[in-house]
Design a protein around this motif. Structure first.
Motif, PDB file in Angstrom:
ATOM      1  N   ILE A   1       0.860  -1.191   0.000  1.00  0.00           N
ATOM      2  CA  ILE A   1       0.000   0.000   0.000  1.00  0.00           C
ATOM      3  C   ILE A   1       0.892   1.236   0.000  1.00  0.00           C
ATOM      4  O   ILE A   1       1.752   1.383   0.873  1.00  0.00           O
ATOM      5  CB  ILE A   1      -0.920   0.018   1.236  1.00  0.00           C
ATOM      6  CG1 ILE A   1      -1.909  -1.146   1.146  1.00  0.00           C
ATOM      7  CG2 ILE A   1      -1.681   1.333   1.317  1.00  0.00           C
ATOM      8  CD1 ILE A   1      -2.942  -1.132   2.248  1.00  0.00           C
ATOM      9  N   HIS A   2       0.694   2.090  -0.981  1.00  0.00           N
ATOM     10  CA  HIS A   2       1.489   3.321  -1.067  1.00  0.00           C
ATOM     11  C   HIS A   2       0.647   4.406  -1.694  1.00  0.00           C
ATOM     12  O   HIS A   2      -0.461   4.158  -2.148  1.00  0.00           O
ATOM     13  CB  HIS A   2       2.751   3.064  -1.898  1.00  0.00           C
ATOM     14  CG  HIS A   2       2.467   2.678  -3.322  1.00  0.00           C
ATOM     15  ND1 HIS A   2       2.289   3.585  -4.335  1.00  0.00           N
ATOM     16  CD2 HIS A   2       2.311   1.459  -3.893  1.00  0.00           C
ATOM     17  CE1 HIS A   2       2.045   2.950  -5.474  1.00  0.00           C
ATOM     18  NE2 HIS A   2       2.048   1.665  -5.229  1.00  0.00           N
ATOM     19  N   TRP A   3       1.186   5.639  -1.735  1.00  0.00           N
ATOM     20  CA  TRP A   3       0.405   6.728  -2.312  1.00  0.00           C
ATOM     21  C   TRP A   3       1.043   7.342  -3.542  1.00  0.00           C
ATOM     22  O   TRP A   3       0.776   8.482  -3.892  1.00  0.00           O
ATOM     23  CB  TRP A   3       0.091   7.796  -1.272  1.00  0.00           C
ATOM     24  CG  TRP A   3       1.264   8.462  -0.622  1.00  0.00           C
ATOM     25  CD1 TRP A   3       2.037   9.464  -1.114  1.00  0.00           C
ATOM     26  CD2 TRP A   3       1.753   8.199   0.696  1.00  0.00           C
ATOM     27  NE1 TRP A   3       2.982   9.836  -0.200  1.00  0.00           N
ATOM     28  CE2 TRP A   3       2.845   9.077   0.916  1.00  0.00           C
ATOM     29  CE3 TRP A   3       1.399   7.307   1.715  1.00  0.00           C
ATOM     30  CZ2 TRP A   3       3.566   9.081   2.111  1.00  0.00           C
ATOM     31  CZ3 TRP A   3       2.122   7.333   2.899  1.00  0.00           C
ATOM     32  CH2 TRP A   3       3.190   8.199   3.078  1.00  0.00           C
ATOM     33  N   TRP A   4       1.858   6.601  -4.237  1.00  0.00           N
ATOM     34  CA  TRP A   4       2.490   7.137  -5.443  1.00  0.00           C
ATOM     35  C   TRP A   4       1.644   6.821  -6.661  1.00  0.00           C
ATOM     36  O   TRP A   4       1.774   5.764  -7.269  1.00  0.00           O
ATOM     37  CB  TRP A   4       3.892   6.538  -5.606  1.00  0.00           C
ATOM     38  CG  TRP A   4       4.852   7.101  -4.635  1.00  0.00           C
ATOM     39  CD1 TRP A   4       4.920   8.406  -4.236  1.00  0.00           C
ATOM     40  CD2 TRP A   4       5.882   6.413  -3.945  1.00  0.00           C
ATOM     41  NE1 TRP A   4       5.933   8.561  -3.343  1.00  0.00           N
ATOM     42  CE2 TRP A   4       6.553   7.373  -3.148  1.00  0.00           C
ATOM     43  CE3 TRP A   4       6.328   5.095  -3.946  1.00  0.00           C
ATOM     44  CZ2 TRP A   4       7.629   7.026  -2.331  1.00  0.00           C
ATOM     45  CZ3 TRP A   4       7.403   4.761  -3.151  1.00  0.00           C
ATOM     46  CH2 TRP A   4       8.048   5.719  -2.350  1.00  0.00           C
ATOM     47  N   THR A   5       0.764   7.778  -7.019  1.00  0.00           N
ATOM     48  CA  THR A   5      -0.190   7.483  -8.071  1.00  0.00           C
ATOM     49  C   THR A   5       0.006   8.286  -9.345  1.00  0.00           C
ATOM     50  O   THR A   5      -0.556   7.951 -10.370  1.00  0.00           O
ATOM     51  CB  THR A   5      -1.614   7.760  -7.580  1.00  0.00           C
ATOM     52  OG1 THR A   5      -1.648   9.076  -7.043  1.00  0.00           O
ATOM     53  CG2 THR A   5      -2.005   6.769  -6.510  1.00  0.00           C
ATOM     54  N   SER A   6       0.773   9.345  -9.297  1.00  0.00           N
ATOM     55  CA  SER A   6       0.929  10.113 -10.532  1.00  0.00           C
ATOM     56  C   SER A   6       1.901   9.377 -11.452  1.00  0.00           C
ATOM     57  O   SER A   6       2.588   8.448 -11.026  1.00  0.00           O
ATOM     58  CB  SER A   6       1.461  11.504 -10.225  1.00  0.00           C
ATOM     59  OG  SER A   6       2.829  11.417  -9.897  1.00  0.00           O
ATOM     60  N   GLY A   7       1.949   9.785 -12.698  1.00  0.00           N
ATOM     61  CA  GLY A   7       2.759   9.083 -13.690  1.00  0.00           C
ATOM     62  C   GLY A   7       4.213   8.903 -13.271  1.00  0.00           C
ATOM     63  O   GLY A   7       4.754   7.794 -13.300  1.00  0.00           O
ATOM     64  N   GLY A   8       4.828   9.999 -12.843  1.00  0.00           N
ATOM     65  CA  GLY A   8       6.248   9.943 -12.474  1.00  0.00           C
ATOM     66  C   GLY A   8       6.475   9.063 -11.252  1.00  0.00           C
ATOM     67  O   GLY A   8       7.409   8.263 -11.198  1.00  0.00           O
ATOM     68  N   GLU A   9       5.606   9.217 -10.263  1.00  0.00           N
ATOM     69  CA  GLU A   9       5.752   8.424  -9.045  1.00  0.00           C
ATOM     70  C   GLU A   9       5.555   6.949  -9.341  1.00  0.00           C
ATOM     71  O   GLU A   9       6.264   6.078  -8.813  1.00  0.00           O
ATOM     72  CB  GLU A   9       4.720   8.877  -8.011  1.00  0.00           C
ATOM     73  CG  GLU A   9       4.949  10.288  -7.499  1.00  0.00           C
ATOM     74  CD  GLU A   9       3.779  10.770  -6.667  1.00  0.00           C
ATOM     75  OE1 GLU A   9       2.625  10.383  -6.976  1.00  0.00           O
ATOM     76  OE2 GLU A   9       3.996  11.524  -5.716  1.00  0.00           O
TER      77      GLU A   9
END
Lengths: 415, 292, 297
Positions: free
Chosen positions: A33-41
């Motif tokens: 579970i993580h919060w890196w949802t944008s394209g770069g992340e």
């Protein structure tokens, strides 16, 4: 539809693992579970996922945007007896209670094997250690108090790269007098107001002020003349900010610098992603530096992964495998390239990183510059209470004296 | 009519789900919330009793006091404006206008969208450098000013603007139904008496629609007390803490600030206020015999 | 209100365009602008490329409109490691929506029916408590409910999320149906009792068929609420059943990553389509439904 997607990923992963090594007895599954949802992340997280797949595991991705949402989901799962394999947190005090509740598995063995303590900054190791053992895996360092500036704009008023806050204020004055651009690009949201204050506090007040206020919660220090000086300098910056700042997102402020509509911005190194996306080149189109009046430092924030205790030994195996591969030197470089942060290990080959990242690594290499972030020194409740006070100070005509008194009250009331 | 045994059994069996839910969920969870407010729980609940400490902290907390202040302003404005505008829209549509379906849909669609992105759009529209002020100035009105959203004193009114936008459609629908439920005879009688139309509305129709106004007011009030999404998406409580609201205070402290104790204390105060307002009303209704 | 200052003539097939009429249409036009403004901005932004959006001309029409953002939002926007757009969660949202709407209306109507027509002591207390509870921010119940569901072994699943939606819909649904049934002529009910019909028979064969407009109202309210729900679905539905709003949140909400506003707008509009379709489709019913009973306080 989602099932089909995951099924195909799992099949591909299995095929890869079969091809890469001799058939392994069991399959390692890791739900993260993580919060890196944008394209770069997402591209950065993929580095870890790919490595895990190569090691014979299956990465099950549970991304939830918004750090608070992700934490909420992860903690609900842990508490209801169905924890994820790994969950993301920020480097700091967020997992104190999880350790106290004996809910986390420790990664001390992997740390010793990888000799982490020799290659990570002391503050970060301390932030990941509880009761003498390492419970979290720090995976990156995000510098929080960078100054980004548009080279052309500064050149147009004959200014060079500022070294201290005094230099910066002089440049802002020049830009304001020139009248062609907005001197300071600013995003008027509470956490960025706090970030700006923090940059001034460490840049003007120095390391003693930083650890004194946030770490020791020194009430007397909060009411000292030096602290009030920090507050006055901070409030002065408001003169250089435009009327549309309140509510603005940080990327829009960075965009102002990119487009040459503003001179500079104080923001963490995730801002680099915006420059890269717009095709700008570091040290050519834009510059990056950290301001210090002599005894300041590089405020190191970052992310860690923690591993909820599992009953199933294959899960534990997956967790330790993850921990190990996240810190592998080559993985660290690849991750840093995609994420815009710098590797948490100092013994990696930094030549692939861009000019600003290399600068960051030089800052971190100097022990005197290593500053723990606010999150590492104080619990979320205190940081939050300070945030409210700072935001009030910035947005109203509260005096520096009143602000200093308020901060003293906050420090006193949080045990 | 006395209930036979089997009828009573059936009734109770039908009410069983509601009763269970009420007990386990609502009363249980509310009880837990109140208990938590007496502890110093941070990220995870604990049972360290600290008495009324959290409430003390709450009453000295600028942000909480501002939140309460704001929700009262927001509540009064939203309920009165949405009722008024909803009613006027319903009256307008009731005049047998052309394209009634389209017009009604235009007023209703805001309700279908969650505030996460519509809040951002309103933020853009009200931002002086991006939105309406900017557009007006680019059209030549050099001194046009509409920067409420960046000024602490007026930020809360911007929430009202967006809130009314979303809620009025629902109110309109309720009012329109109420209007359409009024007997044709009334209109005919009024015409015979020679009353101007507006007088018919004011003196006869509005009093007959008391129930519509009441339902709409209740629905609006629940939305007001639970206001959260809009505050986050539009201003994030800013500038500073100028547009903070109680539900956001609770949420922020529950999750991001990992302070369950303070959050539950705030929630308990909200609950106590609601009970203080609703209980007398229900008592009055029971006395009047409308509730058995 | 000048629009209605003069009495209108008797309604004929074609109403005359008096000044009052013009005033009325002007009023409608101006208010419609206020309502449509955000929608206009959303649509226009969704058709522009990011470079144009960064220029900041909010109300300008797109210079070279493109539906790329829409396609990206539906099929390929990144929501974590998976870059599958919001389409991924669409069927999950449906799978959560349909049973939740049906069961919450069933339970709510039954409860409202029992409370309104059958004299039971304590009915008013139960009803009053439900009304008070409707005011509480539901996020507070998340932690205790997580524990309850963990203890009962239900954990996170489709069944759990349906139960959760039923629980949180109970106050509003009960309110609607209770008021509706209470407004029906009581002779109907008495006659049925005299005929010997039992509790459930009256419910199924008399009351519910008459409540069609109210059912449609309930469907609309529940559809909007459940379809747009995010946090309950995130916590209770289980990883395999995450609704579309989770993907929407992942696309729109990003702390440190880049933001593609055009995709955000497109994704939001796409998510709103289902409730909008339900509104359009049953607009007539909606109005008539509320008319019948919810209004009686």
């Amino acid at each position: 539809m989602k099932r089909a997607l995951f099924a195909s990923v799992a099949v591909a992963a299995m095929a890869l693992s079969l091809a890469a090594r001799p058939a392994s007895a069991e399959e390692m599954k890791a739900e993260v579970i993580h919060w890196w949802t944008s394209g770069g992340e997402a591209a950065a997280v993929k580095v870890f996922a790919d490595q895990f797949t190569k090691a014979g595991g299956t990465w099950i991705d549970s991304a939830v945007a918004g750090a608070a949402n992700a934490r909420n989901a992860a903690i609900s799962r842990t508490v209801s007896g169905n924890p994820p394999t790994a969950m993301q947190l920020n480097t700091g005090k967020q997992f104190d209670e999880l350790v106290e509740g004996d809910l986390l598995a420790d990664v001390d063995a992997v740390a010793t094997e990888g000799n982490w303590k020799a290659v990570m900054p002391a503050a970060i190791i301390a932030a990941a250690t509880r009761k003498g053992k390492m419970y979290a895996v720090p995976i990156n360092i995000h510098g929080q108090n960078w100054l980004w500036y548009n080279k052309a704009v500064l050149a147009s008023v004959g200014a060079a790269e500022p070294k201290s806050w005094n230099d910066a204020l002089a440049i802002l004055d020049k830009l304001k007098a020139d009248g062609k651009v907005i001197p300071l690009a600013f995003s008027g949201q509470k956490n960025w107001e706090q970030n700006l204050f923090n940059s001034v506090m460490i840049g003007v007040g120095g390391a003693q002020m930083w650890t004194g206020i946030l770490g020791k919660r020194d009430v007397a220090l909060a009411q000292s003349a030096e602290f009030k000086q920090v507050a006055v300098t901070y409030k002065k910056l408001k003169d250089y900010v435009d009327a549309g700042a309140p509510g603005r997102n940080w990327n829009d402020a960075t965009n102002m610098v990119i487009q040459g509509k503003a001179g500079m911005q104080i923001m963490g190194d995730w801002a680099k992603g915006e420059f890269v996306a717009a095709g700008k080149v570091p040290e050519k189109d834009y510059g990056c530096t950290v301001l210090s009046n002599g005894s300041g430092g590089y405020v190191m924030g970052g992310d860690v992964f923690v591993f909820p205790k599992a009953k199933d030994p294959s899960t534990t195996k997956a967790q330790m495998t993850l921990a190990k591969l996240m810190l592998a030197p080559e993985t660290q470089i690849q991750f840093a390239l995609k994420k815009g942060s710098i590797p948490v290990r100092s013994d990696v080959d930094a030549s692939a990183l861009d000019a600003c990242a290399q600068k960051g690594m030089r800052y971190v290499a100097d022990k005197a510059q290593q500053m723990p972030s606010g999150d590492m020194l104080a619990p979320p409740a205190l940081i939050g209470a300070l945030q409210d006070a700072i935001s009030q100070y910035w947005n109203t005509d509260m005096s520096a004296d009143d602000f200093s008194a308020k901060v003293a009250v906050v420090l006193k009331s949080q045990e | 009519m006395r209930l036979s045994l089997s009828s009573r059994a059936s009734t109770i069996s039908a009410l069983l789900p509601a009763l269970t839910v009420m007990l386990v969920v609502y009363i249980g969870a509310t009880g837990w919330t109140v208990w938590m407010s007496l502890t110093n729980s941070r990220m995870l609940p604990n049972n360290n009793f600290v008495g009324l400490r959290q409430y003390e902290l709450l009453l000295g907390n600028d942000r909480w006091i501002t939140s309460v202040h704001n929700i009262v302003i927001y509540g009064v404005l939203l309920v009165s404006l949405a009722l008024a505008i909803g009613f006027l829209l319903a009256v307008a549509i009731d005049q047998r206008v052309r394209a009634e379906d389209t017009i009604r849909s235009i007023y209703l669609y805001p309700y279908s969208m969650s505030f996460v992105v519509t809040g951002l759009v309103w933020q853009w529209l009200l931002n002086p450098t991006l939105g309406i002020q900017h557009v007006l100035r680019s059209w030549g009105f050099q001194n046009a000013t509409f920067d409420w959203i960046v000024r602490p004193e007026t930020a809360i009114y911007c929430l009202v603007i967006a809130g009314v936008w979303q809620a009025s459609g629902l109110v309109m629908a309720i009012m329109l139904a109420g209007l359409r439920g009024i007997d044709e005879e009334i209109w005919k009688a009024a015409r015979v008496d020679g009353l101007p139309k507006w007088r018919v509305y004011v003196s006869i129709v509005i009093p007959m629609m008391g129930a519509s106004f009441a339902t709409a007011a209740v629905l609006l009030s629940t939305a007001v007390v639970r206001l959260y999404d809009l505050s986050v998406a539009m201003t994030n409580g800013g500038p500073g803490i100028a547009s903070e609201v109680p539900a956001k205070f609770v949420m922020d402290h529950l999750f991001e600030r990992a302070n369950i104790g303070l959050a539950t204390a705030a929630a308990t105060m909200m609950l106590a206020t609601v009970i203080a307002v609703v209980a007398p009303y229900l008592y009055w209704r029971a006395r009047k015999g409308e509730i058995r | 209100m000048t629009a209605l200052a003069e009495p209108l003539p008797a309604v004929r097939r074609r109403t005359r365009m008096t000044p009052a009429r013009w005033g009325l249409y002007a009023f409608i036009l101006i208010t419609a602008l206020y309502f449509l403004l955000p929608l206009y901005v959303m649509v226009v932004t969704s058709l522009k490329p990011m470079a144009e959006i960064r220029q900041g001309n909010l109300l300008a029409l797109p210079m070279s409109p493109s539906i790329d953002a829409w396609i990206k939002a539906w099929t390929s926007a990144c929501t974590g490691l998976t870059c599958g757009g919001i389409r991924v969660g669409f069927f999950n949202s449906l799978r959560i929506l349909v049973p939740s709407v049906i069961i919450s209306i069933l339970v709510g109507s039954l409860t409202g029916y029992a409370l309104s027509l059958w004299r039971i002591r304590g009915a008013s207390i139960l009803f009053g408590a439900m009304m008070v509870v409707a005011f509480i921010p539901y996020q507070l119940f998340i932690y205790p409910l997580v524990r309850v569901f963990a203890v009962t072994g239900l954990g996170q699943s489709l069944l759990t999320i349906v139960i959760i939606h039923t629980i949180f819909g109970l106050p509003t649904m009960t309110l609607l149906f209770r008021n509706y049934f209470a407004s029906l002529p009581v002779e109907l009910f008495k006659a049925a009792r005299v005929d010997g019909a039992g509790f459930y028979q009256i419910y199924a064969y008399i009351m519910m068929p008459m409540a069609t407009p109210m059912i449609v109202v309930a469907v609309i309210l529940q559809t909007t609420g459940i379809w747009n729900d995010f946090i309950l679905g995130l916590v209770f539905a289980g990883r395999d059943n995450l609704p579309m709003t989770v993907q929407l949140n992942n696309i729109v909400n990003s702390t440190q990553g880049e933001r593609a506003y055009n995709v955000d707008m497109a994704a939001t509009l796409l998510t709103a389509l289902l409730p909008l379709v339900v509104y359009f489709g049953s607009g007539r019913w909606f109005v008539r439904g509320i008319a019948a009973g919810a209004v009686k306080g």
